[in-house]
Write a protein that holds these residues in place. Structure first.
Motif, PDB file in Angstrom:
ATOM      1  N   GLY A  69       1.315   4.788   9.083  1.00  0.00           N
ATOM      2  CA  GLY A  69       0.172   4.479   8.709  1.00  0.00           C
ATOM      3  C   GLY A  69      -0.059   3.186   7.906  1.00  0.00           C
ATOM      4  N   LEU A  70       0.949   3.226   6.952  1.00  0.00           N
ATOM      5  CA  LEU A  70       0.885   1.977   6.017  1.00  0.00           C
ATOM      6  C   LEU A  70       1.261   0.828   6.635  1.00  0.00           C
ATOM      7  N   GLU A  71       2.271   0.656   7.676  1.00  0.00           N
ATOM      8  CA  GLU A  71       2.649  -0.473   8.507  1.00  0.00           C
ATOM      9  C   GLU A  71       1.504  -0.925   9.397  1.00  0.00           C
ATOM     10  N   ASN A  72       0.687   0.023   9.933  1.00  0.00           N
ATOM     11  CA  ASN A  72      -0.367  -0.359  10.882  1.00  0.00           C
ATOM     12  C   ASN A  72      -1.534  -1.255  10.261  1.00  0.00           C
ATOM     13  N   THR A  73      -1.451  -1.174   8.782  1.00  0.00           N
ATOM     14  CA  THR A  73      -2.404  -1.962   8.146  1.00  0.00           C
ATOM     15  C   THR A  73      -1.901  -3.430   7.941  1.00  0.00           C
ATOM     16  N   VAL A 118      -3.455   8.242   6.386  1.00  0.00           N
ATOM     17  CA  VAL A 118      -2.532   7.358   5.555  1.00  0.00           C
ATOM     18  C   VAL A 118      -3.093   5.720   5.584  1.00  0.00           C
ATOM     19  N   GLU A 119      -3.257   5.441   7.051  1.00  0.00           N
ATOM     20  CA  GLU A 119      -3.727   3.995   7.399  1.00  0.00           C
ATOM     21  C   GLU A 119      -5.016   3.707   6.572  1.00  0.00           C
ATOM     22  N   ARG A 120      -5.874   4.823   6.562  1.00  0.00           N
ATOM     23  CA  ARG A 120      -7.594   4.429   5.798  1.00  0.00           C
ATOM     24  C   ARG A 120      -7.153   4.473   4.500  1.00  0.00           C
ATOM     25  N   VAL A 121      -6.487   5.116   3.809  1.00  0.00           N
ATOM     26  CA  VAL A 121      -6.099   5.195   2.416  1.00  0.00           C
ATOM     27  C   VAL A 121      -5.414   3.898   1.932  1.00  0.00           C
ATOM     28  N   GLY A 122      -4.473   3.700   2.926  1.00  0.00           N
ATOM     29  CA  GLY A 122      -3.434   2.393   2.583  1.00  0.00           C
ATOM     30  C   GLY A 122      -4.542   1.236   2.502  1.00  0.00           C
ATOM     31  N   THR A 123      -5.401   0.883   3.618  1.00  0.00           N
ATOM     32  CA  THR A 123      -6.141  -0.004   3.535  1.00  0.00           C
ATOM     33  C   THR A 123      -7.230  -0.181   2.286  1.00  0.00           C
ATOM     34  N   SER A 124      -7.737   0.950   1.799  1.00  0.00           N
ATOM     35  CA  SER A 124      -8.651   0.862   0.823  1.00  0.00           C
ATOM     36  C   SER A 124      -7.729   0.674  -0.448  1.00  0.00           C
ATOM     37  N   LEU A 125      -6.650   1.174  -0.609  1.00  0.00           N
ATOM     38  CA  LEU A 125      -6.008   0.775  -1.731  1.00  0.00           C
ATOM     39  C   LEU A 125      -5.758  -0.727  -2.024  1.00  0.00           C
ATOM     40  N   PHE A 126      -5.195  -1.280  -0.860  1.00  0.00           N
ATOM     41  CA  PHE A 126      -4.616  -2.717  -0.772  1.00  0.00           C
ATOM     42  C   PHE A 126      -5.900  -3.686  -0.839  1.00  0.00           C
ATOM     43  N   GLN A 127      -7.200  -3.232  -0.634  1.00  0.00           N
ATOM     44  CA  GLN A 127      -8.183  -4.084  -0.684  1.00  0.00           C
ATOM     45  C   GLN A 127      -8.491  -3.878  -2.168  1.00  0.00           C
ATOM     46  N   LYS A 128      -8.440  -2.846  -2.796  1.00  0.00           N
ATOM     47  CA  LYS A 128      -8.877  -2.516  -4.212  1.00  0.00           C
ATOM     48  C   LYS A 128      -7.983  -3.436  -5.293  1.00  0.00           C
TER      49      LYS A 128
END
Length: 415
Positions: A19-23, A395-405
């Motif tokens: 999930g995280l590496e997909n981002t 995981v992918e969606r949370v990871g994307t939001s976290l990195f953007q924030k």
């Protein structure tokens, strides 16, 4: 902003990593997977086959020295749900000890001993965690929140059912993010109103929007002493005070009941089914059908314990075969094998009733196809992996939001 370095514990077959590496925003620098009850480390073998053996540990995490783990920005993992009670050690009145083998304390130890503390934690567990144990509801989560506060972390959590955001499985899990003091997200959370963070400004509501259902948050403070939390939390032994969404900053808890706000595309069980190349052993034998129907059906009967004690047993019926126009039921670890079962998925096809293939179970968790296919790994073991896994899309969606924030806040604080 550079990729964040990740340490993945209790890695299984790598759901968090996928999930995280997909981002494209995270890089796993160290991972650990150890199954205590089996000689063959099947999940670790799959993990190494997919991601390589470098910086992957297949040892009991309790025996791994913290200095063996390279520094990282974020710790992730779906750790086992256990009894998190604590006690004071006899030798040292300030030394807290959890039960041996309780893996939460391995996370705690690594965070305690790391000189350079990771800025972020991203963890997952069954939603039962919020109300366990049954004789002191909420205590286990309270112990975790208090111990994270003591280590300098602010926490936000959310119970997420993947299917309520368009994903193909009704899988409900609690996820929580923690931010270390001094990080931009910690500062932002500290200055925010709790209800604003929960409903509008937080990472989870950015990834998975919600609507408010309870009028206002329940707010309370956790005892400063961890042993006191363990011994005395929820003394009335009523319902757990932890609702499905909340934050904890410096031991101060704010929790709110929310509902999903989503009207996008939905993936159904029918969408993930293979049409061809179904091995014959996956079809239900006509002779076994009565057993399947009995196990899936409602029951009111008298049963006997091994000691000869008789008791009344009842349970409701399950949809049989599984509804194709809905997301699937939750996959459990006993999904594999051909023996009749109440909990295994069975679908109606033009060629008859059949069980789900390993690749279909992978699709339900949004894994790449045949991610768990490896020589020496049985279909039943592959099903077991998926019963233990998480939904990669969350995981992918949370990871994307976290990195953007993090990126946005770093730009704000720099300017």
């Amino acid at each position: 902003m550079q990729q964040l370095k990740v340490c993945e514990l209790f890695a299984g077959v790598g759901g968090f990593r996928l999930g995280l590496e997909n981002t494209g925003k995270y890089s796993v620098v160290w991972s650990n997977q150890w199954e205590p009850s089996t000689k063959m480390q099947h999940a670790s073998l799959v993990y190494e086959a997919r991601f390589g053996a470098e910086n992957h540990s297949n040892a009991n995490i309790e025996t791994v020295a913290t200095e063996e783990i390279p520094d990282f920005d974020m710790l992730v993992g779906g750790f086992p749900c256990q009894d998190y009670s604590v006690a004071t050690s006899l030798k040292n009145s300030k030394g807290l000890i959890g039960k041996k083998g309780v893996l939460w304390w391995s996370i705690h130890r690594i965070l305690s001993e790391k000189k350079k503390k990771p800025k972020y934690l991203f963890l997952e567990n069954v939603d039962r965690l919020l109300k366990s144990p049954s004789n002191q509801r909420g205590r286990d989560f309270a112990v975790m929140l208090r111990s994270l506060s003591d280590l300098g972390y602010a926490v936000e959590w959310r119970v997420i059912n993947a299917s309520e955001y368009g994903m193909p499985q009704r899988r409900r899990r609690v996820f929580f993010l923690a931010y270390f003091k001094g990080s931009e997200l910690y500062k932002k959370l500290l200055e925010s109103e709790s209800i604003d963070w929960i409903l509008r400004d937080g990472t989870f509501c950015d990834a998975f929007p919600v609507a408010q259902t309870s009028e206002k948050p329940i707010e309370f403070e956790l005892d400063e002493d961890l042993v006191s939390v363990s011994d005395n939390f929820n003394p009335e032994k009523g319902l757990s005070p932890f609702l499905n969404t909340g934050i904890c900053v410096d031991g101060k808890v704010s929790t709110l009941k929310t509902t999903p706000s989503y009207d996008g595309k939905r993936i159904l069980l029918s969408d993930i089914l293979m049409a061809d190349d179904i091995p014959p052993e996956y079809y239900i034998d006509v002779n076994d059908l009565p057993k399947w129907e009995y196990l899936k059906g409602s029951k009111k009967e008298i049963r006997k314990t091994k000691a000869g004690f008789e008791y009344n047993y009842s349970e409701g019926s399950m949809v049989f075969p599984d509804a194709l126009d809905q997301p699937s039921r939750t996959i459990i670890t006993g999904e594999g094998g051909k023996s009749p079962s109440r909990f295994k998925h069975v679908v109606q096809t033009s060629k008859g009733l059949r069980r789900l293939l390993p690749v279909e179970l992978e699709r339900l968790n949004m894994f790449p196809e045949n991610h768990t296919k490896l020589e020496g790994i049985s279909d039943a073991k592959r099903a077991f992996f998926m019963g233990n896994a998480l939904v990669v899309g969350i995981v992918e969606r949370v990871g994307t939001s976290l990195f953007q924030k993090i990126s946005q806040l770093e730009k704000q604080f720099q300017s």
